[in-house]
Every structure is written in structure tokens, then in C-alpha cells.
Design a protein around this motif. Sequence first.
Motif, short mmCIF file in Angstrom:
data_model
loop_
_atom_site.label_atom_id
_atom_site.label_comp_id
_atom_site.label_asym_id
_atom_site.label_seq_id
_atom_site.Cartn_x
_atom_site.Cartn_y
_atom_site.Cartn_z
N THR A 20 -47.20 -25.46 -69.71
CA THR A 20 -47.96 -25.71 -68.49
C THR A 20 -47.00 -25.82 -67.32
OG1 THR A 20 -47.79 -28.10 -68.77
CG2 THR A 20 -49.70 -27.02 -69.80
N ALA A 21 -47.54 -25.89 -66.13
CA ALA A 21 -46.71 -26.07 -64.93
C ALA A 21 -45.98 -27.40 -65.00
CB ALA A 21 -47.58 -25.98 -63.68
N GLU A 22 -46.66 -28.44 -65.51
CA GLU A 22 -46.02 -29.75 -65.62
C GLU A 22 -44.86 -29.70 -66.60
OE1 GLU A 22 -46.99 -34.45 -66.50
OE2 GLU A 22 -48.57 -32.97 -66.82
N PHE A 23 -45.03 -28.98 -67.71
CA PHE A 23 -43.96 -28.83 -68.69
C PHE A 23 -42.77 -28.10 -68.06
CE2 PHE A 23 -41.82 -26.43 -72.08
CZ PHE A 23 -41.47 -27.47 -72.92
N ALA A 24 -43.03 -27.05 -67.30
CA ALA A 24 -41.96 -26.30 -66.64
C ALA A 24 -41.21 -27.19 -65.66
CB ALA A 24 -42.53 -25.07 -65.94
N ARG A 25 -41.94 -28.02 -64.90
CA ARG A 25 -41.31 -28.93 -63.94
C ARG A 25 -40.44 -29.93 -64.69
NH1 ARG A 25 -41.88 -33.81 -63.06
NH2 ARG A 25 -43.85 -34.02 -64.16
N LEU A 26 -40.96 -30.47 -65.79
CA LEU A 26 -40.22 -31.43 -66.59
C LEU A 26 -38.92 -30.82 -67.12
CD1 LEU A 26 -42.40 -33.67 -68.84
CD2 LEU A 26 -39.94 -33.66 -69.00
N MET A 27 -39.00 -29.60 -67.62
CA MET A 27 -37.81 -28.93 -68.16
C MET A 27 -36.78 -28.67 -67.06
SD MET A 27 -37.98 -28.56 -71.45
CE MET A 27 -38.56 -30.24 -71.36
N GLU A 28 -37.25 -28.34 -65.88
CA GLU A 28 -36.33 -28.12 -64.74
C GLU A 28 -35.62 -29.42 -64.38
OE1 GLU A 28 -36.49 -26.82 -60.06
OE2 GLU A 28 -38.04 -26.05 -61.40
N PRO A 103 -38.86 -38.16 -69.73
CA PRO A 103 -38.82 -36.95 -70.56
C PRO A 103 -40.19 -36.49 -71.08
CG PRO A 103 -38.04 -38.83 -71.80
CD PRO A 103 -38.28 -39.31 -70.40
N MET A 104 -41.22 -37.26 -70.80
CA MET A 104 -42.56 -36.94 -71.29
C MET A 104 -43.56 -36.98 -70.13
SD MET A 104 -42.22 -36.48 -74.52
CE MET A 104 -40.84 -36.70 -75.64
#
Length: 127
Positions: A20-28, A103-104
Motif C-alpha cells: 500500500t502507499a502507507e507501506f511504501a512510505r514506511l519502507m522509505e 516500524p509498523m
Amino acid sequence: MKVMVLVKATEDSEEGLNPTAEFARLMEEMGKFNEELVAAGILLDGDGLKPSKDGKRVAFDGKSRKVIDGPFTETRELVAGYWLWEVKDMAEAVEWVKRCPNPMPGPSEIEIRPLYESADFAEMGTP
């Protein structure tokens, strides 16, 4: 001192990758944090772990061995990822963890555990 920094699992991490977009932001955000750790000379190793459904446990009882397939039910007892850091002391490790992005997607915890070093065994006479 070396410490293992454990990112505790959550229901979200146990679901696996969720692009998701949130996951991508978190990974960045985590990528930037990892770059800071590298630049500071602290990061020795680190990675994320697949959900427990992809794992196994081996239970030991004397000479007996029993393989237990995941998933494992107690999510709060699981680890979703780790870092291995070289820091001057526990206080420095805590300060770095406090700088870490969450991280979550929701509430989460990070545990810091020091590794044994050869000096810890000096009194035992172990070479």
C-alpha cells in the motif's frame, strides 16, 4: 558493545507484505533511518523476517526433537525484523531506537538486547 535490536511482530506484520502507499512510505522512512545508522558506523546487519506462517520451530526435550509448523499464535512474542548494532553502551542504543520511525502502521515495540562478549566469560576461564 553489540546489541540485537528486535522489531516485535504485530498482526499487520504477520499478514505479510502489503504493498500500500502507507507501506511504501514506511519502507522509505526506514530506509533513511538505516542510512543514518550506516553513516554513524553503528549498523552491522539487519533485515525483516517473513511472517511466522512461513517458519518452523524445533522443540527439544532431551534427545527428542519435534518440528512445529507456523504460524505461531502469540504475535506479541514474535519478531518481525532485527538489527545488529555496535554502540558504546545501552543508553546510545536507546537513543537510536527513540529516533527510529514507527516500524509498523499501528502500535509497535522494539526490544534491545545486549550480546554476550568474551569478557562476560572471563571468570569461567573459557578461551
